[in-house]
Design a protein around this motif. Structure first.
Motif, PDB file in Angstrom:
ATOM      1  N   GLN A 169       0.984  -1.251  -0.195  1.00  0.00           N
ATOM      2  CA  GLN A 169      -0.069   0.040   0.037  1.00  0.00           C
ATOM      3  C   GLN A 169       0.892   1.472  -0.102  1.00  0.00           C
ATOM      4  O   GLN A 169       0.236   2.307  -0.482  1.00  0.00           O
ATOM      5  CB  GLN A 169      -0.832   0.104   1.173  1.00  0.00           C
ATOM      6  CG  GLN A 169      -2.199  -0.846   1.181  1.00  0.00           C
ATOM      7  CD  GLN A 169      -2.719  -1.058   2.508  1.00  0.00           C
ATOM      8  OE1 GLN A 169      -2.221  -0.675   3.552  1.00  0.00           O
ATOM      9  NE2 GLN A 169      -4.102  -1.492   2.238  1.00  0.00           N
ATOM     10  N   ASN A 170       2.264   1.236   0.580  1.00  0.00           N
ATOM     11  CA  ASN A 170       3.016   2.197   0.319  1.00  0.00           C
ATOM     12  C   ASN A 170       4.238   2.306  -0.465  1.00  0.00           C
ATOM     13  O   ASN A 170       5.161   2.857  -0.476  1.00  0.00           O
ATOM     14  CB  ASN A 170       3.547   2.442   1.880  1.00  0.00           C
ATOM     15  CG  ASN A 170       2.658   2.935   2.906  1.00  0.00           C
ATOM     16  OD1 ASN A 170       2.412   4.094   2.798  1.00  0.00           O
ATOM     17  ND2 ASN A 170       2.053   2.073   3.628  1.00  0.00           N
ATOM     18  N   GLY A 171       3.914   1.346  -1.614  1.00  0.00           N
ATOM     19  CA  GLY A 171       4.950   1.294  -2.674  1.00  0.00           C
ATOM     20  C   GLY A 171       6.190   0.686  -2.315  1.00  0.00           C
ATOM     21  O   GLY A 171       7.103   0.975  -2.964  1.00  0.00           O
ATOM     22  N   ILE A 172       6.075  -0.369  -1.252  1.00  0.00           N
ATOM     23  CA  ILE A 172       7.358  -1.141  -0.676  1.00  0.00           C
ATOM     24  C   ILE A 172       7.174  -2.542  -1.034  1.00  0.00           C
ATOM     25  O   ILE A 172       5.962  -3.135  -0.907  1.00  0.00           O
ATOM     26  CB  ILE A 172       7.359  -0.934   0.807  1.00  0.00           C
ATOM     27  CG1 ILE A 172       7.535   0.654   0.925  1.00  0.00           C
ATOM     28  CG2 ILE A 172       8.764  -1.508   1.170  1.00  0.00           C
ATOM     29  CD1 ILE A 172       7.242   1.183   2.504  1.00  0.00           C
TER      30      ILE A 172
ATOM     31  N   LYS B  94      -7.026  -3.361  -4.821  1.00  0.00           N
ATOM     32  CA  LYS B  94      -8.355  -3.088  -5.369  1.00  0.00           C
ATOM     33  C   LYS B  94      -8.782  -1.678  -5.170  1.00  0.00           C
ATOM     34  O   LYS B  94      -9.122  -1.010  -5.907  1.00  0.00           O
ATOM     35  CB  LYS B  94      -9.265  -3.933  -5.112  1.00  0.00           C
ATOM     36  CG  LYS B  94      -9.124  -5.466  -5.621  1.00  0.00           C
ATOM     37  CD  LYS B  94     -10.304  -6.651  -5.388  1.00  0.00           C
ATOM     38  CE  LYS B  94      -9.932  -7.774  -5.550  1.00  0.00           C
ATOM     39  NZ  LYS B  94     -10.956  -8.737  -5.376  1.00  0.00           N
ATOM     40  N   GLU B  95      -8.539  -1.387  -4.011  1.00  0.00           N
ATOM     41  CA  GLU B  95      -8.973  -0.103  -3.322  1.00  0.00           C
ATOM     42  C   GLU B  95      -8.067   1.037  -4.011  1.00  0.00           C
ATOM     43  O   GLU B  95      -8.356   2.321  -4.038  1.00  0.00           O
ATOM     44  CB  GLU B  95      -8.798   0.072  -1.740  1.00  0.00           C
ATOM     45  CG  GLU B  95      -7.388   0.254  -1.255  1.00  0.00           C
ATOM     46  CD  GLU B  95      -6.569  -1.071  -0.997  1.00  0.00           C
ATOM     47  OE1 GLU B  95      -5.622  -0.747  -0.643  1.00  0.00           O
ATOM     48  OE2 GLU B  95      -7.073  -2.136  -1.639  1.00  0.00           O
ATOM     49  N   LYS B  96      -7.055   0.852  -4.492  1.00  0.00           N
ATOM     50  CA  LYS B  96      -5.810   1.765  -5.111  1.00  0.00           C
ATOM     51  C   LYS B  96      -6.076   1.620  -6.523  1.00  0.00           C
ATOM     52  O   LYS B  96      -5.323   2.198  -7.521  1.00  0.00           O
ATOM     53  CB  LYS B  96      -4.729   1.824  -4.743  1.00  0.00           C
ATOM     54  CG  LYS B  96      -4.696   2.198  -3.122  1.00  0.00           C
ATOM     55  CD  LYS B  96      -3.133   1.990  -2.657  1.00  0.00           C
ATOM     56  CE  LYS B  96      -3.196   2.543  -0.970  1.00  0.00           C
ATOM     57  NZ  LYS B  96      -3.492   3.977  -0.870  1.00  0.00           N
TER      58      LYS B  96
ATOM     59  N   PHE C  98       5.041   7.458  -9.007  1.00  0.00           N
ATOM     60  CA  PHE C  98       4.337   6.263  -8.610  1.00  0.00           C
ATOM     61  C   PHE C  98       3.576   6.273  -7.315  1.00  0.00           C
ATOM     62  O   PHE C  98       2.428   5.580  -7.136  1.00  0.00           O
ATOM     63  CB  PHE C  98       5.352   4.934  -8.574  1.00  0.00           C
ATOM     64  CG  PHE C  98       4.805   3.494  -8.030  1.00  0.00           C
ATOM     65  CD1 PHE C  98       4.066   2.869  -8.904  1.00  0.00           C
ATOM     66  CD2 PHE C  98       5.177   3.051  -6.817  1.00  0.00           C
ATOM     67  CE1 PHE C  98       3.561   1.720  -8.231  1.00  0.00           C
ATOM     68  CE2 PHE C  98       4.591   2.035  -6.334  1.00  0.00           C
ATOM     69  CZ  PHE C  98       3.854   1.071  -7.092  1.00  0.00           C
ATOM     70  N   LEU C  99       4.250   6.771  -6.402  1.00  0.00           N
ATOM     71  CA  LEU C  99       3.370   7.008  -4.919  1.00  0.00           C
ATOM     72  C   LEU C  99       2.054   7.858  -5.240  1.00  0.00           C
ATOM     73  O   LEU C  99       1.246   7.366  -4.365  1.00  0.00           O
ATOM     74  CB  LEU C  99       4.358   7.360  -4.240  1.00  0.00           C
ATOM     75  CG  LEU C  99       5.724   6.696  -3.693  1.00  0.00           C
ATOM     76  CD1 LEU C  99       6.448   7.519  -2.836  1.00  0.00           C
ATOM     77  CD2 LEU C  99       5.097   5.348  -2.995  1.00  0.00           C
ATOM     78  N   SER C 100       2.169   8.523  -6.117  1.00  0.00           N
ATOM     79  CA  SER C 100       0.851   9.522  -6.350  1.00  0.00           C
ATOM     80  C   SER C 100      -0.173   8.623  -6.928  1.00  0.00           C
ATOM     81  O   SER C 100      -1.304   8.994  -6.397  1.00  0.00           O
ATOM     82  CB  SER C 100       1.393  10.708  -7.140  1.00  0.00           C
ATOM     83  OG  SER C 100       1.398  10.100  -8.582  1.00  0.00           O
ATOM     84  N   HIS C 101       0.229   7.592  -7.735  1.00  0.00           N
ATOM     85  CA  HIS C 101      -0.704   6.681  -8.134  1.00  0.00           C
ATOM     86  C   HIS C 101      -1.451   5.672  -6.919  1.00  0.00           C
ATOM     87  O   HIS C 101      -2.719   5.385  -7.072  1.00  0.00           O
ATOM     88  CB  HIS C 101      -0.362   5.537  -9.169  1.00  0.00           C
ATOM     89  CG  HIS C 101      -0.223   6.201 -10.513  1.00  0.00           C
ATOM     90  ND1 HIS C 101      -1.230   6.754 -11.361  1.00  0.00           N
ATOM     91  CD2 HIS C 101       0.783   6.801 -11.159  1.00  0.00           C
ATOM     92  CE1 HIS C 101      -0.859   7.305 -12.491  1.00  0.00           C
ATOM     93  NE2 HIS C 101       0.459   7.349 -12.160  1.00  0.00           N
ATOM     94  N   LEU C 102      -0.674   5.757  -5.844  1.00  0.00           N
ATOM     95  CA  LEU C 102      -1.088   5.020  -4.421  1.00  0.00           C
ATOM     96  C   LEU C 102      -1.862   5.922  -3.455  1.00  0.00           C
ATOM     97  O   LEU C 102      -2.323   5.461  -2.357  1.00  0.00           O
ATOM     98  CB  LEU C 102       0.136   4.368  -4.009  1.00  0.00           C
ATOM     99  CG  LEU C 102       0.662   3.302  -4.680  1.00  0.00           C
ATOM    100  CD1 LEU C 102       2.092   2.758  -4.082  1.00  0.00           C
ATOM    101  CD2 LEU C 102      -0.194   1.976  -4.815  1.00  0.00           C
ATOM    102  N   GLY C 103      -2.112   7.287  -3.943  1.00  0.00           N
ATOM    103  CA  GLY C 103      -2.544   8.146  -3.332  1.00  0.00           C
ATOM    104  C   GLY C 103      -1.625   8.706  -1.957  1.00  0.00           C
ATOM    105  O   GLY C 103      -2.285   9.075  -1.098  1.00  0.00           O
ATOM    106  N   LEU C 104      -0.493   8.773  -2.227  1.00  0.00           N
ATOM    107  CA  LEU C 104       0.503   8.978  -1.111  1.00  0.00           C
ATOM    108  C   LEU C 104       1.269  10.193  -1.451  1.00  0.00           C
ATOM    109  O   LEU C 104       1.372  10.650  -2.806  1.00  0.00           O
ATOM    110  CB  LEU C 104       1.604   7.943  -0.887  1.00  0.00           C
ATOM    111  CG  LEU C 104       1.137   6.407  -0.575  1.00  0.00           C
ATOM    112  CD1 LEU C 104       2.249   5.676  -0.700  1.00  0.00           C
ATOM    113  CD2 LEU C 104       0.431   6.556   0.768  1.00  0.00           C
TER     114      LEU C 104
END
Length: 213
Positions: free
Chosen positions: A38-41, A148-150, A207-213
């Motif tokens: 969820q945090n790109g890790i 799915k939520e992201k 990339f993180l922006s696509h995860l909403g971070l």
């Protein structure tokens, strides 16, 4: 580089070392793995290494509308060359990914501990697989984590035993994810194979922006 303890947390990916390694230690519990994705890790290490957590920059990704399907692959689909299933034999897929020889690699990073952890994630509905068959034999497959939520699917590993079979499975997955509303496939690190299918590198920040971070 940060040393993790039993606390269920990660430092922000912006603190990643230039090598792409963010942290070491911790565990492979389902809760920590889900938090990581969820945090790109993601985890990536060998048996003789500590548990390493990565967030590389740049990041290899594929936007579903940029998928490239060659004429030769289109013909294979018209001919229904392979049979494709989803989430029907996750364990066989991940174990074959771990066991199949790979050029330039002495061993596998998919340890038994990792296999058991991802089997739990599969039971929870997060880890998903694609199986590709020819004459009822498993000839290719891949697995990853569906956030799915992201609207992001995080690809982990794939294998193939015959030419074009893994591409066939990958393309089939992209089409399925597109129908489900998934917009981005995280491919993690550059390979020519993925680039030929339309994947490209973007910055970690993007990339993180696509995860909403």
């Amino acid at each position: 580089m940060h040393l993790l303890d039993n606390t269920l947390s990660f430092p922000h990916p912006e603190q990643t070392h230039e090598t792409g390694i963010l942290a070491l230690g911790g565990d492979l519990s389902p809760e920590r793995l889900i938090l990581a994705y969820q945090n790109g890790i993601f985890p990536w290490y060998s048996d003789d290494e500590p548990l390493l957590w990565w967030s590389p920059d740049p990041r290899m990704v594929l936007f579903h509308d940029e998928l490239k399907v060659s004429k030769s692959m289109r013909k294979l689909f018209r001919d229904q060359k392979f049979k494709v299933t989803f989430n029907q034999d996750f364990e066989s897929v991940i174990r074959t990914c771990a066991e199949i020889p790979r050029q330039g690699q002495d061993g596998t990073w998919i340890t038994e501990e990792m296999i058991q952890s991802y089997l739990k994630l599969h039971q929870m509905g997060f880890a998903q697989s694609v199986e590709v068959y020819e004459n009822e034999k498993l000839v290719a497959g891949l697995y990853g984590i569906n956030l799915k939520e992201k609207a992001v699917f995080c690809g982990e590993s794939m294998f193939t035993k015959i030419s074009n079979a893994s591409k066939y499975g990958f393309i089939s997955l992209i089409e399925k994810l597109k129908e489900e509303g998934v917009q981005l496939i995280d491919c993690q690190i550059y390979t020519a194979h993925l680039a030929s299918l339309g994947a490209k590198e973007i910055s970690r920040e993007a990339f993180l922006s696509h995860l909403g971070l």
